[in-house]
Enzyme design. Structure first.
Site, short mmCIF file in Angstrom:
data_model
loop_
_atom_site.label_atom_id
_atom_site.label_comp_id
_atom_site.label_asym_id
_atom_site.label_seq_id
_atom_site.Cartn_x
_atom_site.Cartn_y
_atom_site.Cartn_z
N ARG A 166 0.83 -1.22 0.00
CA ARG A 166 0.00 0.00 0.00
C ARG A 166 0.86 1.27 0.00
O ARG A 166 0.54 2.26 0.64
CB ARG A 166 -0.94 0.05 1.21
CG ARG A 166 -2.01 -1.00 1.23
CD ARG A 166 -2.99 -0.85 0.06
NE ARG A 166 -4.05 -1.82 0.20
CZ ARG A 166 -3.96 -3.08 -0.20
NH1 ARG A 166 -2.87 -3.52 -0.79
NH2 ARG A 166 -4.98 -3.91 -0.03
N SER A 233 -10.78 -0.26 3.12
CA SER A 233 -9.98 -0.65 4.29
C SER A 233 -9.37 0.62 4.88
O SER A 233 -8.67 1.34 4.18
CB SER A 233 -8.82 -1.56 3.89
OG SER A 233 -9.27 -2.79 3.41
N GLU A 329 -4.39 3.27 6.24
CA GLU A 329 -4.10 3.17 4.80
C GLU A 329 -4.57 4.48 4.16
O GLU A 329 -3.98 4.99 3.22
CB GLU A 329 -4.87 1.98 4.24
CG GLU A 329 -4.75 1.81 2.76
CD GLU A 329 -5.52 0.59 2.23
OE1 GLU A 329 -5.48 -0.48 2.84
OE2 GLU A 329 -6.17 0.74 1.18
N1 EPU Z 1 -11.71 -10.72 9.47
C1 EPU Z 1 -12.44 -10.86 10.63
N2 EPU Z 1 -13.28 -9.83 10.97
C2 EPU Z 1 -13.43 -8.74 10.20
C3 EPU Z 1 -12.67 -8.59 9.01
C4 EPU Z 1 -11.82 -9.63 8.68
O1 EPU Z 1 -12.33 -11.82 11.36
O2 EPU Z 1 -14.22 -7.87 10.58
C5 EPU Z 1 -10.83 -11.83 9.07
C6 EPU Z 1 -11.40 -12.57 7.86
O3 EPU Z 1 -12.31 -13.56 8.23
C7 EPU Z 1 -10.15 -13.16 7.25
C8 EPU Z 1 -9.08 -12.13 7.58
O4 EPU Z 1 -9.59 -11.31 8.64
O5 EPU Z 1 -9.82 -14.37 7.87
C9 EPU Z 1 -8.70 -11.25 6.40
O6 EPU Z 1 -9.86 -10.60 5.88
P1 EPU Z 1 -10.06 -10.36 4.30
O7 EPU Z 1 -9.68 -11.57 3.56
O8 EPU Z 1 -11.40 -9.77 4.10
O9 EPU Z 1 -8.95 -9.34 3.88
P2 EPU Z 1 -8.36 -8.07 4.62
O10 EPU Z 1 -7.00 -8.41 5.12
O11 EPU Z 1 -9.35 -7.56 5.61
C10 EPU Z 1 -7.22 -7.12 2.46
C11 EPU Z 1 -7.11 -5.77 1.82
C12 EPU Z 1 -8.36 -5.45 1.02
C13 EPU Z 1 -8.58 -6.55 0.00
C14 EPU Z 1 -8.67 -7.89 0.70
C15 EPU Z 1 -8.79 -9.06 -0.25
C16 EPU Z 1 -5.71 -4.41 3.24
C17 EPU Z 1 -5.64 -3.33 4.25
N3 EPU Z 1 -6.93 -4.76 2.84
O12 EPU Z 1 -8.28 -7.05 3.41
O13 EPU Z 1 -8.15 -4.25 0.34
O14 EPU Z 1 -9.74 -6.32 -0.75
O15 EPU Z 1 -7.49 -8.11 1.51
O16 EPU Z 1 -7.59 -9.25 -0.91
O17 EPU Z 1 -4.67 -4.90 2.79
C18 EPU Z 1 -8.43 -1.91 0.55
O18 EPU Z 1 -7.21 -1.83 0.65
O19 EPU Z 1 -9.19 -0.88 0.57
C19 EPU Z 1 -9.04 -3.21 0.47
C20 EPU Z 1 -10.35 -3.38 0.51
#
Ligand code: EPU
Length: 333
Positions: A166, A233, A329
């Protein structure tokens, strides 16, 4: 080039925060192309260098009126996309998702996992956006930018962009570069990128199916922009060393698998915030999205200071509960 004064920025940031810009300049591709384009020389910029480039405003939080000049890239849809030596190029002000949709439709593969990312093509580079196993850095070949300090256009290779999670070189020079054109590598054949495990179970036989699956998946976890403002995010996923990772894993065996990289273990900020009990909570007019704790949203008429207050409260709580410092971010202005 269009000049405006005392413009409300409410429509220009996806959080929907109502602040004003003293001046705004809306630029188009033709301002930088052709013989002696008017943009060259930079007389249109703030003499003190207070210039803020705004794409779709999907990663900014305004905490006050902007006293300098907001430079806005007009959203030109298809007019600036074309093919050149296995590359597609797009105007920096084009919506990233329009580009991905266009690429999928015309058989230029490799961008489909970036479907439904809000914001412009230029912002996708600045933030090195990433989702579902693909980051901008994996597909960007080079970038043509207008240097607002040196008043000239210049080209940056992928390595020059210094991409990291990022982050890019451009993010460290706010107000200096206006990203005019981005060249993306594409593949003429479609190979599904399934590195994000949940995709395996979803339709992905064609790039269009992959795009539709990802779009649906994203919208399950994000507020509808027409209903609630947000910046996607809000926090980056924190990188921790092995000692911290092992400590938290021992304490919380239900923690999702961390992504191991050369720099350490990337934990899930959303999970940490959720575990700390923030999901669905509100503070002032800012809420933590009930379907995804990583997203802060505007419950109606919130100010940037309220967003910052909520973010600070979450950061302090995660520090005290897990000993980890989250960083936003989103860019706070
Ligand atoms: N999780 C929870 N509770 C929540 C949110 C997430 O337990 O409220 C858990 C999920 O169940 C999962 C893990 O956390 O096991 C990761 O969640 P997720 O796969 O949704 O991905 P993320 O790490 O929350 C990142 C990016 C997103 C991107 C997704 C998918 C960052 C900061 N965010 O999210 O990017 O869409 O992976 O690749 O790196 C963005 O940057 O605006 C964005 C949406």
């Amino acid at each position: 080039m269009k000049f405006l004064e005392n413009v409300s920025l409410k429509e220009y940031n996806t959080f929907g925060i109502d602040v004003k810009a003293r001046r705004m300049v809306v630029v188009e591709p033709r301002d930088f192309l052709g013989f002696a384009p008017p943009a060259v020389g930079g007389q249109w910029l703030d003499p003190q260098g207070k210039n803020l480039v705004l794409g779709a405003g999907s990663d900014v939080v305004f905490t006050r009126d902007y006293e300098g000049i907001v430079v806005l890239l007009a959203n030109f849809h298809y007019s600036f996309s074309y093919m050149e030596q296995s590359l597609i190029s797009a105007w920096g002000g084009m919506s990233m998702d329009s580009l991905v949709r266009w690429a999928v439709e015309y058989g230029f593969y490799g961008l489909e996992n970036l479907s439904a990312i809000p914001g412009t093509v230029g912002a996708a580079v600045v933030q090195n956006v990433g989702a579902y196993g693909v980051e901008a850095k994996d597909v960007v070949e080079r970038v043509v930018a207008y240097d607002m300090e040196q008043h000239r256009t210049c080209t940056f290779s992928n390595a020059d962009c210094q991409f990291s999670y990022r982050d890019s070189m451009f993010k460290h020079h706010p107000g200096r570069y206006l990203l005019l054109r981005v060249f993306f590598r594409f593949s003429p054949t479609y190979t599904p990128n399934l590195s994000y495990k949940a995709l395996e179970a979803l339709p992905h036989d064609t790039a269009k199916e992959m795009r539709d699956s990802i779009t649906a998946l994203r919208w399950q976890k994000l507020p509808r922009p027409e209903e609630h403002g947000s910046a996607g995010s809000f926090f980056k996923n924190p990188m921790v060393d092995e000692t911290i990772y092992n400590r938290i894993k021992a304490e919380y065996p239900d923690m999702p698998e961390a992504h191991k990289t050369a720099d350490g273990y990337k934990l899930s900020a959303g999970w940490l915030i959720d575990k700390a009990g923030w999901k669905g909570k509100t503070l002032g007019r800012v809420g933590v999205w009930p379907q995804n704790a990583l997203v802060l949203y505007n419950t109606g008429g919130c100010t940037g200071s309220e967003v910052v207050a909520m973010a600070d409260a979450i950061v302090a709580d995660i520090e005290s509960k897990f000993g980890i410092t989250l960083t936003p971010e989103a860019i706070i202005i």
